[in-house]
Design an enzyme around this catalytic site. Structure first.
Site, PDB file in Angstrom:
ATOM      1  N   ILE A  92       0.837  -1.202   0.000  1.00 59.36           N
ATOM      2  CA  ILE A  92       0.000   0.000   0.000  1.00 59.36           C
ATOM      3  C   ILE A  92       0.871   1.252   0.000  1.00 59.36           C
ATOM      4  CG2 ILE A  92      -1.933  -1.152   1.118  1.00 59.36           C
ATOM      5  CD1 ILE A  92      -1.059  -0.018   3.753  1.00 59.36           C
ATOM      6  N   CYS A  93       0.278   2.324  -0.514  1.00 59.67           N
ATOM      7  CA  CYS A  93       0.989   3.593  -0.646  1.00 59.67           C
ATOM      8  C   CYS A  93       0.690   4.477   0.551  1.00 59.67           C
ATOM      9  CB  CYS A  93       0.556   4.295  -1.936  1.00 59.67           C
ATOM     10  SG  CYS A  93       1.353   5.896  -2.186  1.00 59.67           S
ATOM     11  N   LEU A  94       1.710   4.730   1.354  1.00 61.11           N
ATOM     12  CA  LEU A  94       1.609   5.623   2.500  1.00 61.11           C
ATOM     13  C   LEU A  94       2.823   6.533   2.527  1.00 61.11           C
ATOM     14  CD1 LEU A  94       0.567   3.028   5.236  1.00 61.11           C
ATOM     15  CD2 LEU A  94      -0.947   4.625   4.058  1.00 61.11           C
ATOM     16  N   HIS A 100       7.084   6.463  -0.790  1.00 61.10           N
ATOM     17  CA  HIS A 100       7.482   7.859  -0.601  1.00 61.10           C
ATOM     18  C   HIS A 100       8.751   7.912   0.250  1.00 61.10           C
ATOM     19  CE1 HIS A 100       3.830   9.600  -2.360  1.00 61.10           C
ATOM     20  NE2 HIS A 100       3.174   8.617  -1.772  1.00 61.10           N
ATOM     21  N   LEU A 129      -2.599   4.404  -4.234  1.00 61.45           N
ATOM     22  CA  LEU A 129      -2.363   3.025  -4.631  1.00 61.45           C
ATOM     23  C   LEU A 129      -2.651   2.079  -3.470  1.00 61.45           C
ATOM     24  CD1 LEU A 129      -1.243   1.135  -6.865  1.00 61.45           C
ATOM     25  CD2 LEU A 129       1.011   1.402  -5.791  1.00 61.45           C
TER      26      LEU A 129
END
Length: 302
Positions: A92-94, A100, A129
């Protein structure tokens, strides 16, 4: 764990073992995470759904993969429990993940990341995402289901660790709060309000102050009768409002009795005024009588 398998001089290994020791010595009720026995770079975790949200009471499992350059590079995160906010078995996008790396701080840890992940749960996905945007009712249903059993994932060793973490979190997590069901309206929508209940409430208000309304009306009537005795005209308006009173509360200006607002005229004032007026008339009449009969000198003395 066989620490001899790893180079204790390696900064990543040293840091990971330090975080593991801290996690075991200072456990939390909101999350639990431990590395695999044969791979300290892979951690299994579970977080409790944030309170006062649709996730409250849920137990959500996942995996953290730490890079060889940890803590100078960020980890990756994967959720294993269906939750309605993040996809499962997908990185997952965090802002704290490897998606990042520019945001990652070496001072952050696995504990910091788990706290941040809990905070991310109720936020708006904004199309990131691996994000989902289920309805609150669906998320709550998934929260209830997440407590039943830990998800199945990977090898026997992994599953054993996942089950142990689940039992720990289940013992610490509060039960999922029940949503109050609105009472059934037998009369249907748009029906007339229950006037009987309104009457009962009004009755309770009057009974709390027996005789108060009657005394109020009598005071108004008495004021008008007494006002007619003199040349002064007094007019006012008064209203009566029945309200529930808080014990010990002071009376408001609107609920004061009329005799406390407008005072009755004093009859003795009119009596003395009448006597003074009569005396002045008597002096003028006497003076006119003496003048007409030639008692000028006496008038001068007067």
């Amino acid at each position: 764990m066989a620490e001899e398998k790893y180079n204790l001089k390696n900064p990543a290994v040293k840091r990971i073992l330090q975080e593991l020791k801290e996690m075991q010595s200072n456990p939390s009720d909101d999350f639990m995470s431990l590395p695999l026995e044969d791979n300290i770079f892979e951690w299994q975790f579970a977080i409790s759904g944030p309170r006062e949200t649709e996730f409250e009471g849920g137990i959500y499992h996942g995996r953290i993969q730490l890079p060889a350059e940890y803590p100078f590079k960020p980890p990756s995160f994967m959720l294993l429990s269906p939750n309605g906010r993040f996809e499962t078995q997908t990185n997952i996008c965090l802002s704290i993940s490897n998606h990042h790396p520019e945001h990652w701080q070496p001072s952050w840890s696995v504990r910091t990341a788990l706290v941040a992940l809990i905070a991310f749960m109720p936020t708006n996905p904004d199309g990131a995402l691996g994000s989902l945007d289920y309805k609150k009712e669906e998320r709550r249903a998934l929260a209830i289901k997440s407590r039943e059993a830990a998800p199945k994932f990977g090898t026997t060793e992994r599953q054993k660790l996942i089950d142990e973490i689940h039992e720990y979190m289940l013992s610490k997590s509060p039960p999922i709060p029940q949503i109050p069901t609105p009472p059934n309206n037998a009369e249907g929508e748009g029906s007339e309000p229950n006037l009987q209940n309104a009457d009962n409430i009004a009755g309770e208000i009057v009974e709390a102050n027996p005789g108060e309304e009657q005394r109020f009306v009598e005071d108004v009537h008495e004021l008008h009768v007494n006002a007619d005795a003199g040349p002064v005209r007094v007019s006012f308006s008064a209203g009566l409002r029945l309200t529930r009173r808080v014990p010990g509360a002071e009376l408001s200006e609107q609920s004061q009795r009329p005799d406390q607002v407008v005072r009755k005229p004093d009859d003795r004032l009119f009596t003395w005024a009448a006597i003074g007026l009569a005396f002045a008339i008597l002096v003028l009449v006497l003076k006119k009588f003496l003048k007409s009969n030639g008692y000028v000198g006496y008038m001068g003395g007067l």
